[in-house]
Structures are given as structure tokens and as C-alpha cells.
Motif scaffolding. Structure first.
Motif, PDB file in Angstrom:
ATOM      1  N   UNK A   1       0.833  -1.196   0.000  1.00  0.00           N
ATOM      2  CA  UNK A   1       0.000   0.000   0.000  1.00  0.00           C
ATOM      3  C   UNK A   1       0.874   1.256   0.000  1.00  0.00           C
ATOM      4  N   UNK A   2       1.950   1.211   0.770  1.00  0.00           N
ATOM      5  CA  UNK A   2       2.855   2.360   0.855  1.00  0.00           C
ATOM      6  C   UNK A   2       3.513   2.638  -0.496  1.00  0.00           C
ATOM      7  N   UNK A   3       3.939   1.583  -1.182  1.00  0.00           N
ATOM      8  CA  UNK A   3       4.595   1.756  -2.490  1.00  0.00           C
ATOM      9  C   UNK A   3       3.627   2.342  -3.515  1.00  0.00           C
ATOM     10  N   UNK A   4       2.376   1.931  -3.446  1.00  0.00           N
ATOM     11  CA  UNK A   4       1.365   2.471  -4.364  1.00  0.00           C
ATOM     12  C   UNK A   4       1.157   3.960  -4.130  1.00  0.00           C
ATOM     13  N   UNK A   5       1.050   4.361  -2.868  1.00  0.00           N
ATOM     14  CA  UNK A   5       0.856   5.780  -2.557  1.00  0.00           C
ATOM     15  C   UNK A   5       2.069   6.617  -2.940  1.00  0.00           C
ATOM     16  N   UNK A   6       3.265   6.078  -2.730  1.00  0.00           N
ATOM     17  CA  UNK A   6       4.475   6.816  -3.100  1.00  0.00           C
ATOM     18  C   UNK A   6       4.553   6.986  -4.618  1.00  0.00           C
ATOM     19  N   UNK A   7       4.219   5.940  -5.353  1.00  0.00           N
ATOM     20  CA  UNK A   7       4.223   6.022  -6.816  1.00  0.00           C
ATOM     21  C   UNK A   7       3.205   7.037  -7.314  1.00  0.00           C
ATOM     22  N   UNK A   8       2.005   7.010  -6.757  1.00  0.00           N
ATOM     23  CA  UNK A   8       0.980   7.980  -7.145  1.00  0.00           C
ATOM     24  C   UNK A   8       1.391   9.402  -6.760  1.00  0.00           C
ATOM     25  N   UNK A   9       2.054   9.551  -5.625  1.00  0.00           N
ATOM     26  CA  UNK A   9       2.515  10.865  -5.182  1.00  0.00           C
ATOM     27  C   UNK A   9       3.551  11.435  -6.145  1.00  0.00           C
ATOM     28  N   UNK A  10       4.450  10.606  -6.624  1.00  0.00           N
ATOM     29  CA  UNK A  10       5.457  11.068  -7.587  1.00  0.00           C
ATOM     30  C   UNK A  10       4.799  11.477  -8.900  1.00  0.00           C
ATOM     31  N   UNK A  11       3.843  10.697  -9.373  1.00  0.00           N
ATOM     32  CA  UNK A  11       3.147  11.015 -10.620  1.00  0.00           C
ATOM     33  C   UNK A  11       2.369  12.312 -10.490  1.00  0.00           C
ATOM     34  N   UNK A  12       1.641  12.476  -9.391  1.00  0.00           N
ATOM     35  CA  UNK A  12       0.863  13.699  -9.173  1.00  0.00           C
ATOM     36  C   UNK A  12       1.795  14.901  -9.016  1.00  0.00           C
ATOM     37  N   UNK A  13       2.930  14.718  -8.365  1.00  0.00           N
ATOM     38  CA  UNK A  13       3.884  15.817  -8.182  1.00  0.00           C
ATOM     39  C   UNK A  13       4.423  16.311  -9.517  1.00  0.00           C
ATOM     40  N   UNK A  14       4.820  15.388 -10.378  1.00  0.00           N
ATOM     41  CA  UNK A  14       5.337  15.765 -11.695  1.00  0.00           C
ATOM     42  C   UNK A  14       4.240  16.437 -12.527  1.00  0.00           C
ATOM     43  N   UNK A  15       3.036  15.902 -12.484  1.00  0.00           N
ATOM     44  CA  UNK A  15       1.928  16.499 -13.228  1.00  0.00           C
ATOM     45  C   UNK A  15       1.610  17.901 -12.712  1.00  0.00           C
ATOM     46  N   UNK A  16       1.669  18.100 -11.403  1.00  0.00           N
ATOM     47  CA  UNK A  16       1.399  19.415 -10.821  1.00  0.00           C
ATOM     48  C   UNK A  16       2.461  20.428 -11.245  1.00  0.00           C
ATOM     49  N   UNK A  17       3.707  20.006 -11.270  1.00  0.00           N
ATOM     50  CA  UNK A  17       4.779  20.905 -11.719  1.00  0.00           C
ATOM     51  C   UNK A  17       4.574  21.302 -13.175  1.00  0.00           C
ATOM     52  N   UNK A  18       4.229  20.342 -14.020  1.00  0.00           N
ATOM     53  CA  UNK A  18       4.027  20.626 -15.444  1.00  0.00           C
ATOM     54  C   UNK A  18       2.851  21.565 -15.651  1.00  0.00           C
ATOM     55  N   UNK A  19       1.746  21.327 -14.952  1.00  0.00           N
ATOM     56  CA  UNK A  19       0.553  22.166 -15.118  1.00  0.00           C
ATOM     57  C   UNK A  19       0.823  23.589 -14.643  1.00  0.00           C
ATOM     58  N   UNK A  20       1.542  23.747 -13.544  1.00  0.00           N
ATOM     59  CA  UNK A  20       1.852  25.088 -13.048  1.00  0.00           C
ATOM     60  C   UNK A  20       2.755  25.823 -14.032  1.00  0.00           C
ATOM     61  N   UNK A  21       3.714  25.126 -14.622  1.00  0.00           N
ATOM     62  CA  UNK A  21       4.596  25.767 -15.593  1.00  0.00           C
ATOM     63  C   UNK A  21       3.880  26.127 -16.896  1.00  0.00           C
ATOM     64  N   UNK A  22       2.807  25.424 -17.222  1.00  0.00           N
ATOM     65  CA  UNK A  22       2.044  25.731 -18.438  1.00  0.00           C
ATOM     66  C   UNK A  22       1.175  26.974 -18.297  1.00  0.00           C
ATOM     67  N   UNK A  23       0.873  27.370 -17.077  1.00  0.00           N
ATOM     68  CA  UNK A  23       0.004  28.520 -16.872  1.00  0.00           C
ATOM     69  C   UNK A  23       0.722  29.807 -17.237  1.00  0.00           C
ATOM     70  N   UNK A  24      -0.053  30.755 -17.754  1.00  0.00           N
ATOM     71  CA  UNK A  24       0.534  32.041 -18.121  1.00  0.00           C
ATOM     72  C   UNK A  24       0.712  32.901 -16.878  1.00  0.00           C
ATOM     73  N   UNK A  25       1.699  33.811 -16.936  1.00  0.00           N
ATOM     74  CA  UNK A  25       1.958  34.695 -15.813  1.00  0.00           C
ATOM     75  C   UNK A  25       0.852  35.714 -15.651  1.00  0.00           C
ATOM     76  N   UNK A  26       0.522  36.031 -14.425  1.00  0.00           N
ATOM     77  CA  UNK A  26      -0.567  36.973 -14.163  1.00  0.00           C
ATOM     78  C   UNK A  26      -0.077  38.372 -13.830  1.00  0.00           C
ATOM     79  N   UNK A  27       1.210  38.544 -13.579  1.00  0.00           N
ATOM     80  CA  UNK A  27       1.691  39.859 -13.187  1.00  0.00           C
ATOM     81  C   UNK A  27       2.915  40.239 -14.002  1.00  0.00           C
ATOM     82  N   UNK A  28       3.233  41.523 -13.989  1.00  0.00           N
ATOM     83  CA  UNK A  28       4.404  42.024 -14.699  1.00  0.00           C
ATOM     84  C   UNK A  28       5.296  42.747 -13.703  1.00  0.00           C
ATOM     85  N   UNK A  29       5.977  41.998 -12.878  1.00  0.00           N
ATOM     86  CA  UNK A  29       6.856  42.606 -11.894  1.00  0.00           C
ATOM     87  C   UNK A  29       6.105  43.063 -10.657  1.00  0.00           C
ATOM     88  N   UNK A  30       6.717  43.996  -9.925  1.00  0.00           N
ATOM     89  CA  UNK A  30       6.146  44.460  -8.663  1.00  0.00           C
ATOM     90  C   UNK A  30       4.871  45.253  -8.884  1.00  0.00           C
TER      91      UNK A  30
END
Length: 77
Positions: A1-30
Motif C-alpha cells: 500500500x505504501x509503495x502504491x501511494x508513493x508512486x501515485x505521489x510522484x506522478x501527481x507531483x510531476x503532473x502538478x509541476x508541469x501544469x503550473x509551468x504551463x500557466x501564463x503569468x498573471x503579473x508584470x513585476x512588482x
């Protein structure tokens, strides 16, 4: 069970990083951070199209990340 959760956590982490990087920036500096926050607070700009989809995917993945992180710590053997 632990190995399954760790594997899913790694997959979700990578997907979250990719989705955040795909989003456009909302601000232009300060200055964009100050005025952009006010516009977002009062709802002058509504996300449409791909920005809305990416935002919703980000919310779902972040909730999954949190639940899996708690699951990994709970089922640690």
C-alpha cells in the motif's frame, strides 16, 4: 500500500509541476503584483478557455497531492 501511494505521489507531483509551468503569468513585476492582486480580488478579469482549465486541473492535483502526502505518512511501514 505504501509503495502504491508513493508512486501515485510522484506522478501527481510531476503532473502538478508541469501544469503550473504551463500557466501564463498573471503579473508584470512588482507593479503588476500590486494592481493584479486588486483586479483578481474584485473579479475584473475572469479566466477563460485554457487558463480556466489549467486552473481547475491545478486545484484538483493540489488536493490529490495533499491527500496522497497524508496517505504516505499514515501508511508508512
Amino acid at each position: 500500500m505504501h509503495a502504491l501511494f508513493v508512486t501515485l505521489l510522484v506522478i501527481v507531483s510531476v503532473a502538478l509541476i508541469i501544469i503550473v509551468l504551463l500557466q501564463s503569468g498573471k503579473s508584470a513585476g512588482l507593479s503588476g503584483a500590486i494592481s493584479g492582486g486588486a483586479e483578481q480580488l474584485f473579479g475584473k478579469q475572469k479566466a477563460r478557455g485554457i487558463d480556466l482549465i489549467l486552473h481547475r486541473i491545478t486545484v484538483v492535483l493540489s488536493v490529490l497531492f495533499f491527500l496522497l502526502a497524508v496517505g504516505v505518512s499514515y501508511f508508512k511501514i
